[in-house]
Design a protein around this motif. Sequence first.
Motif, PDB file in Angstrom:
ATOM      1  N   ASN A  16      -9.948  -9.852  31.287  1.00 28.12           N
ATOM      2  CA  ASN A  16      -9.462  -8.584  30.741  1.00 28.12           C
ATOM      3  C   ASN A  16      -8.109  -8.796  30.069  1.00 28.12           C
ATOM      4  OD1 ASN A  16     -11.680  -7.506  32.066  1.00 28.12           O
ATOM      5  ND2 ASN A  16     -10.495  -6.900  33.848  1.00 28.12           N
ATOM      6  N   PHE A  17      -7.771  -7.918  29.117  1.00 22.77           N
ATOM      7  CA  PHE A  17      -6.452  -7.999  28.490  1.00 22.77           C
ATOM      8  C   PHE A  17      -5.978  -6.606  28.096  1.00 22.77           C
ATOM      9  CE2 PHE A  17      -9.686  -8.868  25.300  1.00 22.77           C
ATOM     10  CZ  PHE A  17      -9.304  -8.141  24.176  1.00 22.77           C
ATOM     11  N   ILE A  18      -4.669  -6.474  27.957  1.00 26.03           N
ATOM     12  CA  ILE A  18      -4.061  -5.193  27.596  1.00 26.03           C
ATOM     13  C   ILE A  18      -3.316  -5.352  26.279  1.00 26.03           C
ATOM     14  CG2 ILE A  18      -2.353  -3.440  28.225  1.00 26.03           C
ATOM     15  CD1 ILE A  18      -2.970  -4.047  31.153  1.00 26.03           C
TER      16      ILE A  18
ATOM     17  N   VAL B 143      -8.554  -3.626  27.577  1.00 24.50           N
ATOM     18  CA  VAL B 143      -9.904  -4.074  27.231  1.00 24.50           C
ATOM     19  C   VAL B 143     -10.484  -4.764  28.463  1.00 24.50           C
ATOM     20  CG1 VAL B 143     -11.314  -5.505  25.723  1.00 24.50           C
ATOM     21  CG2 VAL B 143      -9.276  -4.359  24.814  1.00 24.50           C
ATOM     22  N   ILE B 144     -11.558  -4.192  28.980  1.00 20.55           N
ATOM     23  CA  ILE B 144     -12.216  -4.730  30.167  1.00 20.55           C
ATOM     24  C   ILE B 144     -13.436  -5.527  29.711  1.00 20.55           C
ATOM     25  CG2 ILE B 144     -13.405  -4.129  32.312  1.00 20.55           C
ATOM     26  CD1 ILE B 144     -11.673  -1.426  32.048  1.00 20.55           C
TER      27      ILE B 144
ATOM     28  N   SER C 248       5.309   7.131   6.947  1.00 18.91           N
ATOM     29  CA  SER C 248       5.207   5.679   6.949  1.00 18.91           C
ATOM     30  C   SER C 248       4.863   5.235   8.372  1.00 18.91           C
ATOM     31  CB  SER C 248       6.529   5.050   6.509  1.00 18.91           C
ATOM     32  OG  SER C 248       7.571   5.416   7.402  1.00 18.91           O
ATOM     33  N   LEU C 249       4.354   4.021   8.489  1.00 19.12           N
ATOM     34  CA  LEU C 249       3.937   3.546   9.812  1.00 19.12           C
ATOM     35  C   LEU C 249       4.083   2.029   9.879  1.00 19.12           C
ATOM     36  CD1 LEU C 249       2.672   4.275  12.569  1.00 19.12           C
ATOM     37  CD2 LEU C 249       0.427   4.102  11.495  1.00 19.12           C
ATOM     38  N   SER C 250       4.786   1.573  10.895  1.00 21.38           N
ATOM     39  CA  SER C 250       4.926   0.137  11.157  1.00 21.38           C
ATOM     40  C   SER C 250       4.640  -0.096  12.629  1.00 21.38           C
ATOM     41  CB  SER C 250       6.343  -0.345  10.834  1.00 21.38           C
ATOM     42  OG  SER C 250       6.633  -0.156   9.480  1.00 21.38           O
ATOM     43  N   MET C 251       3.905  -1.163  12.925  1.00 23.52           N
ATOM     44  CA  MET C 251       3.590  -1.430  14.334  1.00 23.52           C
ATOM     45  C   MET C 251       3.313  -2.901  14.573  1.00 23.52           C
ATOM     46  SD  MET C 251      -0.278   0.102  14.695  1.00 23.52           S
ATOM     47  CE  MET C 251      -0.277   1.290  13.365  1.00 23.52           C
ATOM     48  N   THR C 252       3.538  -3.298  15.817  1.00 26.25           N
ATOM     49  CA  THR C 252       3.215  -4.650  16.275  1.00 26.25           C
ATOM     50  C   THR C 252       2.319  -4.527  17.495  1.00 26.25           C
ATOM     51  OG1 THR C 252       5.323  -5.534  15.484  1.00 26.25           O
ATOM     52  CG2 THR C 252       4.149  -6.824  17.123  1.00 26.25           C
ATOM     53  N   LEU C 253       1.206  -5.238  17.470  1.00 28.56           N
ATOM     54  CA  LEU C 253       0.259  -5.245  18.579  1.00 28.56           C
ATOM     55  C   LEU C 253       0.337  -6.611  19.248  1.00 28.56           C
ATOM     56  CD1 LEU C 253      -1.042  -3.500  16.073  1.00 28.56           C
ATOM     57  CD2 LEU C 253      -2.981  -3.323  17.594  1.00 28.56           C
ATOM     58  N   THR C 254       0.515  -6.635  20.560  1.00 30.05           N
ATOM     59  CA  THR C 254       0.572  -7.880  21.309  1.00 30.05           C
ATOM     60  C   THR C 254      -0.397  -7.813  22.485  1.00 30.05           C
ATOM     61  OG1 THR C 254       2.400  -7.015  22.645  1.00 30.05           O
ATOM     62  CG2 THR C 254       2.996  -8.319  20.698  1.00 30.05           C
ATOM     63  N   GLY C 255      -0.665  -8.990  23.054  1.00 30.31           N
ATOM     64  CA  GLY C 255      -1.527  -9.036  24.235  1.00 30.31           C
ATOM     65  C   GLY C 255      -2.926  -9.542  23.973  1.00 30.31           C
ATOM     66  N   PHE C 256      -3.234  -9.892  22.708  1.00 32.53           N
ATOM     67  CA  PHE C 256      -4.556 -10.455  22.431  1.00 32.53           C
ATOM     68  C   PHE C 256      -4.633 -11.850  23.063  1.00 32.53           C
ATOM     69  CE2 PHE C 256      -3.940  -7.489  18.870  1.00 32.53           C
ATOM     70  CZ  PHE C 256      -5.112  -6.765  18.956  1.00 32.53           C
ATOM     71  N   PRO C 257      -5.797 -12.238  23.600  1.00 31.45           N
ATOM     72  CA  PRO C 257      -5.909 -13.553  24.252  1.00 31.45           C
ATOM     73  C   PRO C 257      -5.608 -14.687  23.267  1.00 31.45           C
ATOM     74  CG  PRO C 257      -7.862 -12.208  24.688  1.00 31.45           C
ATOM     75  CD  PRO C 257      -7.058 -11.494  23.650  1.00 31.45           C
ATOM     76  N   SER C 258      -4.773 -15.629  23.691  1.00 34.16           N
ATOM     77  CA  SER C 258      -4.453 -16.772  22.827  1.00 34.16           C
ATOM     78  C   SER C 258      -5.653 -17.708  22.691  1.00 34.16           C
ATOM     79  CB  SER C 258      -3.250 -17.539  23.385  1.00 34.16           C
ATOM     80  OG  SER C 258      -3.500 -17.953  24.707  1.00 34.16           O
TER      81      SER C 258
ATOM     82  N   SER D 167     -11.299   0.341  26.878  1.00 36.23           N
ATOM     83  CA  SER D 167     -12.677   0.168  26.400  1.00 36.23           C
ATOM     84  C   SER D 167     -13.309  -0.975  27.184  1.00 36.23           C
ATOM     85  CB  SER D 167     -12.712  -0.114  24.896  1.00 36.23           C
ATOM     86  OG  SER D 167     -11.869  -1.196  24.561  1.00 36.23           O
ATOM     87  N   ILE D 168     -14.639  -0.973  27.230  1.00 32.80           N
ATOM     88  CA  ILE D 168     -15.385  -1.967  27.997  1.00 32.80           C
ATOM     89  C   ILE D 168     -16.311  -2.728  27.047  1.00 32.80           C
ATOM     90  CG2 ILE D 168     -17.082  -2.332  29.834  1.00 32.80           C
ATOM     91  CD1 ILE D 168     -16.035   0.245  31.145  1.00 32.80           C
TER      92      ILE D 168
END
Length: 195
Positions: free
Chosen positions: A126-128, A155-156, A63-73, A28-29
């Motif tokens: 940008n981040f992934i 994410v651009i 059921s659903l479990s997930m971890t999202l990483t890569g967000f800007p610190s 996404s942009i």
Amino acid sequence: TGIEIAIAYIGVTVLPVTDIPELNSTSSIVQENKNVSSFDELLVVPIGSLLGMTLPDDDGSQSLSMTLTGFPSSAQDLSFALQLLGVNTSIDLATGTVTLTGTNATDVLQVLASLEITLANDDDKNFIISINGTTADSNGIDGTVPVPFTLEHAVIVQAVADTPSIDVGDEIKGSVLQDSDFVLYNVTIDLQDKD
């Protein structure tokens, strides 16, 4: 002639098949500071809705479990606008990590869709986002073994040039003699975006 009708019942076992979540888009942009160049407008990105994660099996049996990483610190905020009973969430802003888990995947996806990130002022990096998780179907006698999945969403962040500020000092300058070689006046040019 006579007709005899016999009714018999047979058992049919439908084995569950676990569906894997999908993303509507792999990228996404967004535009830095909401494309405002005259002042620093906070950029709140509705990242959950941009991910557009869906699950073909929406009967609530997975059921659903997930971890999202890569967000800007450097992000100023990372939060869910929605909380639902049975969906557990955690956010670590310093490491840019988000986790969600729940026995009803449909509810988990609703909460995920409300995830928002507020990027730092003038942040145009940008981040992934990497998504690692497991899902399992609870239908049937024993259900299914959890199935792992991995997804990515880029994410651009398009850079937006800030309008420079110019300070020419006093409006009325001191007089100079005709045919002077040159005159020095202090002029200061500054940029809001100094990254």
